[in-house]
Design an enzyme around this catalytic site. Structure first.
Site, mmCIF file in Angstrom:
data_model
loop_
_atom_site.group_PDB
_atom_site.id
_atom_site.type_symbol
_atom_site.label_atom_id
_atom_site.label_comp_id
_atom_site.label_asym_id
_atom_site.label_seq_id
_atom_site.Cartn_x
_atom_site.Cartn_y
_atom_site.Cartn_z
ATOM 1 N N LEU A 6 100.414 8.306 51.783
ATOM 2 C CA LEU A 6 99.146 7.620 51.544
ATOM 3 C C LEU A 6 98.551 8.106 50.230
ATOM 4 C CD1 LEU A 6 97.645 7.743 55.155
ATOM 5 C CD2 LEU A 6 99.392 6.215 54.192
ATOM 6 N N GLY A 9 93.651 6.255 47.785
ATOM 7 C CA GLY A 9 92.230 6.573 47.692
ATOM 8 C C GLY A 9 91.769 6.932 46.294
ATOM 9 N N GLY A 82 90.618 2.789 56.054
ATOM 10 C CA GLY A 82 90.935 3.800 57.043
ATOM 11 C C GLY A 82 92.415 4.114 57.130
ATOM 12 N N GLY A 135 89.319 16.934 63.059
ATOM 13 C CA GLY A 135 89.703 16.384 64.342
ATOM 14 C C GLY A 135 90.348 17.492 65.146
ATOM 15 N N HIS A 311 88.898 28.047 19.227
ATOM 16 C CA HIS A 311 88.372 29.223 18.531
ATOM 17 C C HIS A 311 87.291 29.916 19.356
ATOM 18 C CE1 HIS A 311 89.968 26.963 15.036
ATOM 19 N NE2 HIS A 311 89.266 25.955 15.511
#
Length: 400
Positions: A6, A9, A82, A135, A311
């Site tokens: 995936l 996104g 999702g 989760g 520099h």
């Protein structure tokens, strides 16, 4: 077995780095996050399906049609709705058991091996100190009985890492998945339906490498972890009088000039130019065609392609965007005087980064005037500029 990766996104929490590239293309330890994921899976798959969306051309151009000799199929997810929706776009491109992996994480091949060798639907899990932001997986033995999203009172400390092994039947459940309270189609809801129908879903517990890279300072975290695995290799030009200590990689086409002092782990990529009289220390990446000049110190930072600190400058615990230029005497603050963790703005909210030392994040094309001071935790957007002698105390520019 294929890996469905995936990578669609935008990564708004990663701004300003993602203003000009998709999050999976943010470079860490010398190559994009998504490429590290493909590397971790390479031994266990015979091909990849990449789900792309935001600035997809950057991924296609970088990876091409194959990785390590194994074909890549690209699937467009025009609207990100999702995880279930993202995985569902691969339907029709896999007809056997497959892995579903996020393209913006740091994982090791041991975790991929456990998923690949599981004999049923499998969820990668890890024990964490505070599971309330994950989760949380409930299980009976190794069998998953439920998944609770970000609970106030977690039933366990076993976090769902968002990495899976599925049979193609998962696509039937994805089609039946409705929108969650967040308005998205969640793969965990699809898995819950699998469990309710009596399908066996197992939790694969992992104790090794895993890092979710979602915010700018986590890019530095990932860089530090991955550079731990580098080994000394000097293929570029090393002038007499340069000192290189420890695990330093100088790619072919890079140059380290006399008087430079480099302490690994450091990666100096092709076309980069370090010195004379520069000090570079780990964990640092000097990207392709980047420049670290006279009397410049770079510590624990990433300079992207074409960035220049020419520099009399100090860059610590920072990310300097592609083609950014630091004027002479630019100094980065990376430590608060009260010794508290540095805070950084993410989507308009000040967030405790948990890092005692954190400097600045500069987007591509930023230019600082001479003697600019950049406060700890500040970000500058694409093409932003500072005046000579300016002290930058807060974020500035587009896309921060």
């Amino acid at each position: 077995m294929k890996a469905v990766v995936l990578a669609a996104g935008e990564g708004t929490r990663m701004r300003p780095l993602t203003a000009t590239r998709p999050k999976p293309m943010v470079p860490v330890a010398g190559k994009p996050l998504v490429e590290h994921v493909l590397d971790a899976a390479a031994e266990y798959v015979d091909g990849y399906v990449l789900v792309v969306g935001y600035r997809a051309d950057a991924i296609r151009e970088h990876l091409g049609d194959a990785h390590r000799g194994k074909p890549i199929t690209y699937v467009d997810q025009d609207e990100q709705r999702g995880t279930a929706h993202a995985i569902g776009t691969a339907d029709g491109h896999v007809d056997e058991r497959f892995l579903a992996l996020n393209g913006d994480v740091v994982i090791d091949d041991g975790l991929v091996a456990k998923l690949a060798n599981a004999d049923s639907t499998a969820i990668a899990t890890m024990r964490v100190d505070d599971p309330r932001s994950y989760g949380v997986v409930g299980r009976d033995g190794d069998r998953v009985v439920d998944i609770v999203e970000k609970p106030d009172d977690p039933p366990s400390n076993l976090a769902n890492l968002g990495l899976y092994a599925f049979d193609p039947t998962i696509f039937e459940y994805i089609e039946r998945t409705g929108r969650s309270e967040r308005g998205e189609y969640e793969i965990t809801d699809s898995i819950e339906m699998l469990i309710e129908d009596g399908d066996r879903v197992v939790a694969v517990e992992h104790e090794g490498e895993w890092l979710d890279v979602g915010r700018p300072w986590e890019v530095l975290d990932a860089n530090e972890r991955l550079l731990e695995h580098c080994s000394r290799q000097l293929d570029g030009e090393i002038e007499d009088g340069a000192t290189l200590k420890g695990d330093v990689v100088v790619e072919e086409g890079a140059r380290v000039r006399s008087g430079a002092y480099v302490e690994g782990p450091v990666l100096i990529q092709s076309g980069a130019d370090v010195g004379p009289n520069a000090y570079v220390r780990g964990a640092t990446v000097i990207g392709p065609d980047a420049r670290v000049g006279n009397a410049v110190e770079v510590k624990n930072s990433i300079l992207l392609s074409g960035a220049s600190a020419g520099h009399l400058s100090y860059v610590g615990d920072s990310i300097i965007g592609a083609d950014a230029n630091l004027g002479a005497g630019t100094k980065v603050a990376n430590l608060r005087h009260d010794d508290e963790p540095v805070r950084m703005s993410v989507k308009g909210e000040q967030v405790d980064t948990g890092r005692r030392k954190l400097g600045t994040v500069l987007a591509d094309g930023v230019k600082t005037g001479i003697n600019t001071s950049l406060n700890a935790g500040t970000k500058l957007g694409v093409g932003a500029m500072t005046r000579p002698g300016e002290s930058v105390m807060s974020d500035r520019g587009d896309g921060v």
